[in-house]
Design a protein around this motif. Structure first.
Motif, short mmCIF file in Angstrom:
data_model
loop_
_atom_site.label_atom_id
_atom_site.label_comp_id
_atom_site.label_asym_id
_atom_site.label_seq_id
_atom_site.Cartn_x
_atom_site.Cartn_y
_atom_site.Cartn_z
N ILE A 1 74.31 47.54 21.67
CA ILE A 1 74.56 48.82 21.01
C ILE A 1 75.74 49.54 21.66
O ILE A 1 76.63 50.06 20.97
CB ILE A 1 73.30 49.71 21.06
CG1 ILE A 1 72.16 49.05 20.27
CG2 ILE A 1 73.60 51.10 20.51
CD1 ILE A 1 70.84 49.77 20.41
N ALA A 2 75.77 49.57 23.00
CA ALA A 2 76.84 50.27 23.71
C ALA A 2 78.19 49.61 23.47
O ALA A 2 79.20 50.28 23.22
CB ALA A 2 76.53 50.33 25.20
N PHE A 3 78.21 48.27 23.53
CA PHE A 3 79.48 47.55 23.37
C PHE A 3 80.01 47.67 21.95
O PHE A 3 81.18 48.01 21.73
CB PHE A 3 79.27 46.08 23.73
CG PHE A 3 80.53 45.25 23.65
CD1 PHE A 3 81.53 45.40 24.59
CD2 PHE A 3 80.71 44.32 22.64
CE1 PHE A 3 82.69 44.65 24.52
CE2 PHE A 3 81.86 43.57 22.56
CZ PHE A 3 82.85 43.74 23.50
N VAL A 4 79.14 47.40 20.96
CA VAL A 4 79.56 47.51 19.56
C VAL A 4 79.94 48.95 19.23
O VAL A 4 80.93 49.21 18.53
CB VAL A 4 78.45 47.00 18.61
CG1 VAL A 4 78.81 47.27 17.16
CG2 VAL A 4 78.21 45.51 18.83
N GLY A 5 79.16 49.91 19.76
CA GLY A 5 79.48 51.30 19.51
C GLY A 5 80.82 51.71 20.09
O GLY A 5 81.58 52.45 19.47
N THR A 6 81.13 51.21 21.30
CA THR A 6 82.42 51.54 21.92
C THR A 6 83.57 50.99 21.09
O THR A 6 84.57 51.68 20.84
CB THR A 6 82.48 50.97 23.35
OG1 THR A 6 81.41 51.49 24.11
CG2 THR A 6 83.80 51.34 24.01
N LEU A 7 83.44 49.74 20.64
CA LEU A 7 84.48 49.17 19.80
C LEU A 7 84.59 49.93 18.48
O LEU A 7 85.69 50.12 17.95
CB LEU A 7 84.18 47.69 19.54
CG LEU A 7 84.22 46.76 20.76
CD1 LEU A 7 83.92 45.33 20.34
CD2 LEU A 7 85.57 46.84 21.45
N GLY A 8 83.44 50.37 17.95
CA GLY A 8 83.47 51.15 16.71
C GLY A 8 84.17 52.47 16.89
O GLY A 8 84.94 52.91 16.03
N VAL A 9 83.93 53.13 18.03
CA VAL A 9 84.61 54.39 18.32
C VAL A 9 86.12 54.17 18.39
O VAL A 9 86.90 54.95 17.83
CB VAL A 9 84.10 54.98 19.65
CG1 VAL A 9 84.99 56.13 20.10
CG2 VAL A 9 82.67 55.45 19.51
#
Length: 617
Positions: free
Chosen positions: A594-602
């Protein structure tokens, strides 16, 4: 008679208004009724005094007042002023265990992490910014991955690889392979220092690397023309100009290490290696409010002093800063025959800091016994199994466990609500600070919303526990509810959210709002129809980045969450306490995803990149 013959009285002057320096108060109210930024600033100031300054000062006040549990021991009534807690923390027979040893451990870990991070990150920053390192565009993003993930993820990975029989649970990989790691390798200062150093080395890579990219190579050329040797150029020109970036990186790492709880808890507590954060957690867990206040105050003091030193050093170093002109050059050095060696070094750092820990965690979740690489040892039971025999309290895989999905739901709605609130309030703070005509209120608002940055997470959590553990006026006790988590996360994220809002509003002129005001649009209509659409990027950034930070954060919530309000991070720590290694690692992997995908999404949504400025070619 004096009044009749002299100048008008002060009352008369105030009523009439001073035409040379101000305006009549009725006219002032009429003007600001259509632009209530002053009232907005005052309202926000009151809100954040209550949500940020209030808990911190109340916590510090607990350190000098007798608490309920110590009335008998001190012989004083509750609320009486006392120095008992300071004397107990600093001079009593238990002071070494409670304060001095944890303080020494905290400082030694922080200094060690800074040294290792500089040794790892500075060469990588130079390779990525000033050389023709092969694959540097890909590496410049990949080497930032460790910071995208929770720091305590790597502590769990270290446990998976190196723990020994000091703790229970499944054996480590090393034990399964026939090697029993000694305590100094499995637990304590060495692993804590290395884990934190590798986790925060991206600070050095980014700050030092970006500073090198802006460094004008013509300065070096001029020095060489004058006969200066390479070492003289580095010592007298390069290092002074790089000092601000190095100071900032060191300060950030130091402040982060002060409040980091998860790493020390996982690989320090088993051998009684306490830092201030774990000593504070133990005091809170044993309901020692006064001692908790002293320990939290020490963490706040160290964090504040480090930031002030950073600001002072940067102010001094600004005398040496230079920005290249249009003719400046950032020359790329040719690595030549050293290119394979440099690439190997970068890949080794990536393997050690991210890939190996994540692979170890992932493989452990599909092994009945960690470290045994046989087909009959592979299983998906810890993900989707039923009637598990390896645990007593966890009878199903995590994907079939109601507590996991409750923690997931809590994480999404609690962190999401806090992030939305922080983003919107950050924009309002930006409007109030930039537009408010009462400058002292705007200045106070700017400083108060920055205050959580000076307070490490676990100390801020202790402040919220002190504030909301009991009813205060019309506000009931909030401990044990989701509300305290939402408020604490929202307040903790305000330094970033407010800075994003202030920066955005400083770039927005008043003409669009003036035009809307001319056609009769009210303040709220202007906010919704003009300010928010124009500042959509800043608002999105102010929401999503706090969301990612909240998803992977542990230090702030570990004190405030209870089993009914568990987030994924606290649920994983509870599984660690139970000794359910495979299940806890599986939960942590979900947090990492979640953190990794969310960071890339941001980065995609905001058109930004953590590695901006590195590997641009």
């Amino acid at each position: 008679m004096g009044v009749l013959s002299g100048s008008p009285s002060k009352t008369t002057t105030a009523a009439m208004g001073n035409k040379s320096t101000g305006m009549p108060w009725r006219y002032w109210l009429k003007v600001h009724a259509t632009d209530p930024s002053a009232l907005l600033a005052l309202g926000l100031l009151v809100v954040f005094i209550y949500l940020i300054a209030g808990p911190v000062f109340l916590l510090l006040g607990d350190a000098v007042q007798v608490q309920f549990a110590e009335q008998t021991r001190t012989g004083l009534a509750q609320g009486t002023l006392t120095t008992y807690y300071f004397e107990r923390a600093l001079f009593s027979p238990v002071a070494q265990d409670i304060f001095w040893v944890p303080l020494f451990n905290t400082l030694s870990v922080a200094v060690g992490a800074i040294v290792v991070a500089l040794l790892v990150g500075a060469p990588l920053g130079w390779l990525l910014s000033r050389t023709d390192l092969p694959g540097k565009r890909w590496l410049s993003t990949a080497l930032i991955v460790p910071y995208m993930l929770p720091s305590w993820t790597f502590a769990l990975a270290w446990n998976t690889l190196f723990k020994n029989r000091t703790t229970g649970g499944p054996p480590s990989w090393m034990e399964s392979l026939g090697f029993t790691p000694p305590d100094w390798l499995a637990y304590g200062q060495l692993p804590i220092t290395l884990i934190l150093a590798l986790h925060y080395s991206p600070f050095v890579i980014l700050l030092f690397g970006n500073a090198l990219r802006q460094f004008d190579a013509q300065l070096e050329d001029a020095a060489r023309i004058m006969g200066a040797g390479p070492m003289h150029v580095a010592r007298r020109i390069v290092v002074p100009l790089m000092l601000p970036s190095l100071v900032s990186a060191c300060t950030l790492i130091f402040a982060k290490c002060l409040g980091d709880f998860g790493v020390a808890y996982i690989v320090g507590v088993p051998v009684r290696y306490d830092v201030l954060a774990t000593s504070l957690f133990r005091s809170i867990s044993s309901s020692q409010a006064g001692m908790s206040a002293v320990l939290a105050g020490a963490i706040v003091l160290l964090g504040g002093v480090s930031i002030l030193i950073d600001m002072r050093l940067l102010k001094e170093a600004s005398r040496f800063q230079t920005i290249g002109s249009k003719g400046s050059m950032a020359r790329t050095a040719q690595l030549g025959q050293f290119a394979p060696l440099a690439t190997t070094w970068a890949i080794i750092v990536l393997l050690v800091s991210a890939i190996i820990p994540l692979v170890a965690l992932a493989l452990t979740t599909v092994m009945r016994m960690p470290g045994i690489f046989t087909l009959d040892n592979l299983t998906l039971d810890f993900w989707i199994g039923n009637n598990l025999t390896t645990t007593t309290a966890l009878r199903q895989g995590i994907l079939l466990t109601p507590e996991f999905w409750l923690a997931t739901f809590n994480t999404i709605w609690i962190v999401g609500t806090a992030a939305l609130g922080a983003g919107f309030l950050g924009l309002l703070v930006g409007i109030a600070v930039v537009r408010s005509p009462i400058r002292i209120v705007a200045t106070l608002l700017r400083y108060i919303t920055f205050l959580p940055y000076l307070v490490p997470g676990i100390a801020f959590a202790a402040a919220y526990l002190s504030m909301f553990a009991v009813p205060r006026g019309p506000v009931p006790a909030l401990y044990g509810t989701s509300i305290i988590l939402v408020l604490a996360m929202l307040a903790d994220q305000m330094p970033f959210a407010s800075r994003a809002g202030i920066s955005a509003m400083m770039q927005l002129g008043g003409d669009p709002e003036d035009a809307a005001r001319v056609v009769g649009a009210g303040w709220w209509r202007r906010l919704v129809s003009i300010v928010v659409p124009i500042q959509k990027g800043a608002l999105v950034s102010g929401v999503l980045l706090p969301f990612i930070s909240g998803i992977k954060g542990l230090s702030l919530v570990v004190v405030l969450a209870v089993p009914g309000t568990d987030l994924l991070t606290t649920y994983a720590i509870r599984l660690v306490d139970y000794g359910y290694t495979q299940a806890s690692n599986a939960v942590v992997l979900m947090v990492c995803v979640i953190a990794f995908v969310g960071t890339l999404g941001v980065q995609h949504i905001t058109k930004s990149n953590l590695s901006d400025g590195l590997g641009s070619k």
